[in-house]
Design an enzyme around this catalytic site. Structure first.
Site, mmCIF file in Angstrom:
data_model
loop_
_atom_site.group_PDB
_atom_site.id
_atom_site.type_symbol
_atom_site.label_atom_id
_atom_site.label_comp_id
_atom_site.label_asym_id
_atom_site.label_seq_id
_atom_site.Cartn_x
_atom_site.Cartn_y
_atom_site.Cartn_z
ATOM 1 N N ALA A 38 0.825 -1.214 0.000
ATOM 2 C CA ALA A 38 0.000 0.000 0.000
ATOM 3 C C ALA A 38 0.857 1.261 0.000
ATOM 4 O O ALA A 38 0.340 2.369 0.036
ATOM 5 C CB ALA A 38 -0.932 -0.004 1.214
ATOM 6 N N GLY A 40 4.196 3.940 -1.192
ATOM 7 C CA GLY A 40 4.515 4.751 -2.370
ATOM 8 C C GLY A 40 5.091 3.925 -3.503
ATOM 9 O O GLY A 40 4.786 4.169 -4.679
ATOM 10 N N ILE A 41 5.943 2.962 -3.196
ATOM 11 C CA ILE A 41 6.457 2.048 -4.221
ATOM 12 C C ILE A 41 5.438 0.938 -4.478
ATOM 13 O O ILE A 41 5.159 0.585 -5.633
ATOM 14 C CB ILE A 41 7.798 1.422 -3.766
ATOM 15 C CG1 ILE A 41 8.874 2.500 -3.646
ATOM 16 C CG2 ILE A 41 8.248 0.332 -4.741
ATOM 17 C CD1 ILE A 41 10.129 2.039 -2.921
ATOM 18 N N GLY A 42 4.898 0.393 -3.403
ATOM 19 C CA GLY A 42 4.032 -0.788 -3.516
ATOM 20 C C GLY A 42 2.866 -0.603 -4.485
ATOM 21 O O GLY A 42 2.558 -1.507 -5.274
ATOM 22 N N ILE A 145 13.871 -4.527 -1.456
ATOM 23 C CA ILE A 145 13.934 -3.121 -1.882
ATOM 24 C C ILE A 145 14.196 -2.206 -0.674
ATOM 25 O O ILE A 145 14.864 -1.179 -0.792
ATOM 26 C CB ILE A 145 12.615 -2.708 -2.582
ATOM 27 C CG1 ILE A 145 12.462 -3.483 -3.903
ATOM 28 C CG2 ILE A 145 12.578 -1.196 -2.843
ATOM 29 C CD1 ILE A 145 11.113 -3.295 -4.574
ATOM 30 N N SER A 146 13.676 -2.589 0.501
ATOM 31 C CA SER A 146 13.757 -1.738 1.696
ATOM 32 C C SER A 146 15.199 -1.354 1.999
ATOM 33 O O SER A 146 16.083 -2.212 2.070
ATOM 34 C CB SER A 146 13.176 -2.479 2.908
ATOM 35 O OG SER A 146 11.960 -3.104 2.578
ATOM 36 N N ASN A 147 15.412 -0.075 2.237
ATOM 37 C CA ASN A 147 16.748 0.442 2.520
ATOM 38 C C ASN A 147 17.080 0.412 4.008
ATOM 39 O O ASN A 147 16.170 0.412 4.825
ATOM 40 C CB ASN A 147 16.837 1.899 2.018
ATOM 41 C CG ASN A 147 17.299 1.954 0.577
ATOM 42 O OD1 ASN A 147 18.219 1.245 0.185
ATOM 43 N ND2 ASN A 147 16.647 2.802 -0.223
ATOM 44 N N ASP A 178 19.458 1.798 -9.967
ATOM 45 C CA ASP A 178 20.761 2.411 -10.267
ATOM 46 C C ASP A 178 21.117 2.223 -11.747
ATOM 47 O O ASP A 178 21.663 3.119 -12.387
ATOM 48 C CB ASP A 178 21.846 1.811 -9.364
ATOM 49 C CG ASP A 178 21.524 2.042 -7.890
ATOM 50 O OD1 ASP A 178 21.133 3.166 -7.547
ATOM 51 O OD2 ASP A 178 21.639 1.094 -7.094
ATOM 52 N N HIS A 205 24.236 -0.215 -2.793
ATOM 53 C CA HIS A 205 23.147 0.696 -3.146
ATOM 54 C C HIS A 205 23.054 1.849 -2.160
ATOM 55 O O HIS A 205 22.058 2.050 -1.481
ATOM 56 C CB HIS A 205 21.813 -0.067 -3.216
ATOM 57 C CG HIS A 205 20.647 0.848 -3.462
ATOM 58 N ND1 HIS A 205 20.454 1.470 -4.675
ATOM 59 C CD2 HIS A 205 19.651 1.278 -2.657
ATOM 60 C CE1 HIS A 205 19.378 2.238 -4.604
ATOM 61 N NE2 HIS A 205 18.871 2.146 -3.380
HETATM 62 P P1 NAI Z 1 6.157 4.235 2.004
HETATM 63 O O1 NAI Z 1 6.241 4.712 3.414
HETATM 64 O O2 NAI Z 1 5.375 5.033 1.033
HETATM 65 O O3 NAI Z 1 5.568 2.758 1.973
HETATM 66 C C1 NAI Z 1 6.046 1.755 2.821
HETATM 67 C C2 NAI Z 1 4.914 0.791 3.096
HETATM 68 O O4 NAI Z 1 5.424 -0.237 3.945
HETATM 69 C C3 NAI Z 1 3.710 1.420 3.810
HETATM 70 O O5 NAI Z 1 2.517 1.124 3.105
HETATM 71 C C4 NAI Z 1 3.729 0.759 5.174
HETATM 72 O O6 NAI Z 1 2.428 0.545 5.715
HETATM 73 C C5 NAI Z 1 4.403 -0.563 4.849
HETATM 74 N N1 NAI Z 1 4.947 -1.244 6.021
HETATM 75 C C6 NAI Z 1 5.559 -0.723 7.111
HETATM 76 N N2 NAI Z 1 5.862 -1.704 7.973
HETATM 77 C C7 NAI Z 1 5.437 -2.859 7.421
HETATM 78 C C8 NAI Z 1 5.461 -4.207 7.831
HETATM 79 N N3 NAI Z 1 5.989 -4.590 9.003
HETATM 80 N N4 NAI Z 1 4.934 -5.134 6.996
HETATM 81 C C9 NAI Z 1 4.414 -4.763 5.808
HETATM 82 N N5 NAI Z 1 4.360 -3.512 5.380
HETATM 83 C C10 NAI Z 1 4.864 -2.569 6.170
HETATM 84 O O7 NAI Z 1 7.673 4.040 1.492
HETATM 85 P P2 NAI Z 1 8.180 3.817 -0.014
HETATM 86 O O8 NAI Z 1 8.440 5.126 -0.643
HETATM 87 O O9 NAI Z 1 7.273 2.855 -0.690
HETATM 88 O O10 NAI Z 1 9.619 3.144 0.257
HETATM 89 C C11 NAI Z 1 9.718 1.863 0.814
HETATM 90 C C12 NAI Z 1 11.179 1.455 1.024
HETATM 91 O O11 NAI Z 1 11.852 1.337 -0.233
HETATM 92 C C13 NAI Z 1 11.996 2.445 1.839
HETATM 93 O O12 NAI Z 1 12.790 1.740 2.756
HETATM 94 C C14 NAI Z 1 12.874 3.110 0.813
HETATM 95 O O13 NAI Z 1 14.071 3.594 1.370
HETATM 96 C C15 NAI Z 1 13.121 1.959 -0.125
HETATM 97 N N6 NAI Z 1 13.590 2.360 -1.463
HETATM 98 C C16 NAI Z 1 14.500 1.546 -2.091
HETATM 99 C C17 NAI Z 1 14.997 1.855 -3.331
HETATM 100 C C18 NAI Z 1 15.963 0.940 -4.000
HETATM 101 O O14 NAI Z 1 16.512 1.325 -5.040
HETATM 102 N N7 NAI Z 1 16.216 -0.260 -3.501
HETATM 103 C C19 NAI Z 1 14.583 3.086 -4.023
HETATM 104 C C20 NAI Z 1 13.565 3.828 -3.336
HETATM 105 C C21 NAI Z 1 13.117 3.481 -2.089
#
Ligand code: NAI
Length: 345
Positions: A38, A40-42, A145-147, A178, A205
Site C-alpha cells: 500500500a 509509495g512504491i508498492g 527493496i527496503s533500505n 541504479d 546501493h
Molecule cells: P512508504 O512509506 O510510502 O511505503 C512503505 C509501506 O510499507 C507502507 O505502506 C507501510 O504501511 C508498509 N509497512 C511498514 N511496515 C510494514 C510491515 N511490518 N509489513 C508490511 N508492510 C509494512 O515508502 P516507499 O516510498 O514505498 O519506500 C519503501 C522502502 O523502499 C523504503 O525503505 C525506501 O528507502 C526503499 N527504497 C529503495 C529503493 C531501491 O533502489 N532499492 C529506491 C527507493 C526506495
C-alpha cells in the site's frame, strides 16, 4: 488442485463471477507477493506487476490500506488475480505458494537523511517479514527493496540461515534503479537511443558504494574525465535528487516501481526458462573480498546462474580507485546488518 482451490478462494473474495480460469492466459502461471503493497512504491509496483502476462496471482500485503489497493487493481482486465492480505495474521497465507516475494516495506528517506538513517526502523521490518518468508515460501526468489539495501540483504541472509533455508542464489537486493538511472543519464548526456544503452552498476546501493562501470557499457562510448566524474556523481546521488525534490514527501517511488517491475519480469522470464536474462543485483558474492556485492548476473530457474565477473576485469583507473574507496563503507553496512540479525535471538 492447489491452483484451483486458490482460484476458488480468489473468486469468492475479489471477483464474484467469471473466474473459471478460461480467461487466464496459458502463459500466466507465476504468483508474486508484494510486502508493503500500500506504500509509495508498492502501489505503482502492484499496477506494473498486474500488467505482466506472466503473472497469474498477485498477493498484496501491508499492515494497513491494502484492501482498497487490491480492489482497485483487480478491475484491470489483465490475467493476474489480485488478493489482499492485511496484518501479520494474514501474512502466512499471503506467502504460501508464491514464486517471487518483493519487499518494499519500510520507511523512506526525508531530506538530509542517508539510507543508513533508516536502519533502526527498516531492519526490524525486514527481519520479521523474511522470517515469514522462510516459514512459508523458502524456495521463492526474494527481492529486497527496503533500505539500506547494503544492510537489509545481509539481515535477510542471516534470518534465512537461522531458519535453515538460506539459498544465496535466490536472495537479491534490488539495485535495478541504479542501472535505470545510469542508462537514462548517460543516454541523455551522449544523445544515445535509450533502448540501446546498458550500463552495469556494481558495488552496493548507497552513495559511493554505487559504482557505474561506464567503461563496460553498451554501446561503447568515449567520455572525458569530467563527464565520467559528473555522470558517476549524478548516478550515485540520484536518489537524493528525488528526496530533495519531494521535499519531505518521500523518496523515489515511480521510477523505483518501474525498476522493481523490470527485475520481477526478468525473474519470471528466468523461471519460465528464458536462457538470456541478465540483471545487476546485490547478492552474496565472491568477486571481491566482501561477502555481498552487486554484480551483473545471469538469472535462471534456480536464481543466480553465474556472475559476469568479467565486468570487474580491465576496469579503468578511475573505476578501480572508486572500487577500492567503496569497500570500507560497504563492509561496515554489511557487518551492521549481520550483527543486527544475530543479536537478541
Ligand atoms: P512508504 O512509506 O510510502 O511505503 C512503505 C509501506 O510499507 C507502507 O505502506 C507501510 O504501511 C508498509 N509497512 C511498514 N511496515 C510494514 C510491515 N511490518 N509489513 C508490511 N508492510 C509494512 O515508502 P516507499 O516510498 O514505498 O519506500 C519503501 C522502502 O523502499 C523504503 O525503505 C525506501 O528507502 C526503499 N527504497 C529503495 C529503493 C531501491 O533502489 N532499492 C529506491 C527507493 C526506495
Amino acid at each position: 488442485g492447489r491452483n484451483a482451490s486458490l482460484r476458488a478462494s480468489v473468486a469468492s473474495r475479489i471477483v464474484p463471477k467469471a473466474t473459471s480460469g478460461s480467461q487466464i492466459s496459458p502463459q500466466a502461471s507465476y504468483k508474486v507477493a508484494v510486502l508493503g503493497a500500500a506504500g509509495g512504491i508498492g502501489q505503482p509496483l502492484g499496477l506494473l506487476i498486474k500488467m505482466s502476462p506472466l503473472v497469474s496471482e498477485l498477493h498484496l500485503y501491508d499492515i494497513a490500506n491494502v484492501k482498497g489497493v487490491a480492489a482497485d487493481l483487480s478491475h484491470c482486465n489483465t490475467p493476474a488475480q489480485v488478493l489482499d492480505f492485511t496484518g501479520p495474521s494474514e501474512l502466512a497465507n499471503c506467502l504460501k505458494g508464491v514464486d517471487v516475494v518483493v519487499i518494499p516495506a519500510g520507511v523512506p528517506r526525508k531530506p538530509g537523511m542517508t539510507r543508513d538513517d533508516l536502519f533502526n526502523i527498516n531492519a526490524s521490518i525486514v527481519k520479521s517479514l523474511v522470517e515469514a518468508v522462510a516459514d512459508n515460501c523458502p524456495n521463492a526468489f526474494i527481492h529486497i527493496i527496503s533500505n539500506p539495501v547494503n544492510s537489509t540483504v545481509p539481515i535477510a541472509a542471516e534470518v534465512l540461515k537461522q531458519k535453515g533455508v538460506y539459498n544465496p542464489k535466490k536472495l537479491f537486493g534490488v539495485t535495478t534503479l541504479d542501472v535505470v538511472r545510469a542508462n537514462t543519464f548517460v543516454a541523455q548526456k551522449k544523445n544515445l537511443k535509450l533502448i540501446d544503452v546498458d550500463i552495469p552498476v556494481v558495488g552496493g546501493h548507497a552513495g559511493i558504494t554505487i559504482l557505474p562501470l561506464l567503461s563496460k557499457m553498451r554501446p561503447s562510448v568515449t567520455f572525458t574525465k569530467e563527464e565520467i566524474e559528473e555522470l558517476t556523481k549524478r548516478i550515485q546521488n540520484a536518489g537524493t535528487e528525488v528526496v530533495e525534490a519531494k521535499a519531505g514527501a518521500g523518496s523515489a517511488t515511480l521510477s523505483m516501481a518501474y525498476a522493481a517491475a523490470r527485475f520481477v519480469e526478468s525473474s519470471l522470464r528466468a523461471l519460465a526458462g528464458d536462457p538470456d536474462v541478465y540483471e545487476c543485483t546485490f547478492i552474496q558474492s565472491e568477486v571481491t573480498d566482501l561477502p555481498f556485492f552487486a554484480s551483473r548476473v545471469k538469472l535462471g530457474k534456480n536464481g543466480v546462474e553465474s556472475v559476469v565477473s568479467a565486468d570487474l576485469e580491465g576496469v579503468t583507473e578511475y573505476e578501480a580507485k572508486a572500487l577500492e574507496a567503496l569497500k570500507a563503507e560497504l563492509k561496515g553496512s554489511i557487518e551492521k546488518g549481520i550483527a543486527f540479525a544475530n543479536k537478541q535471538q
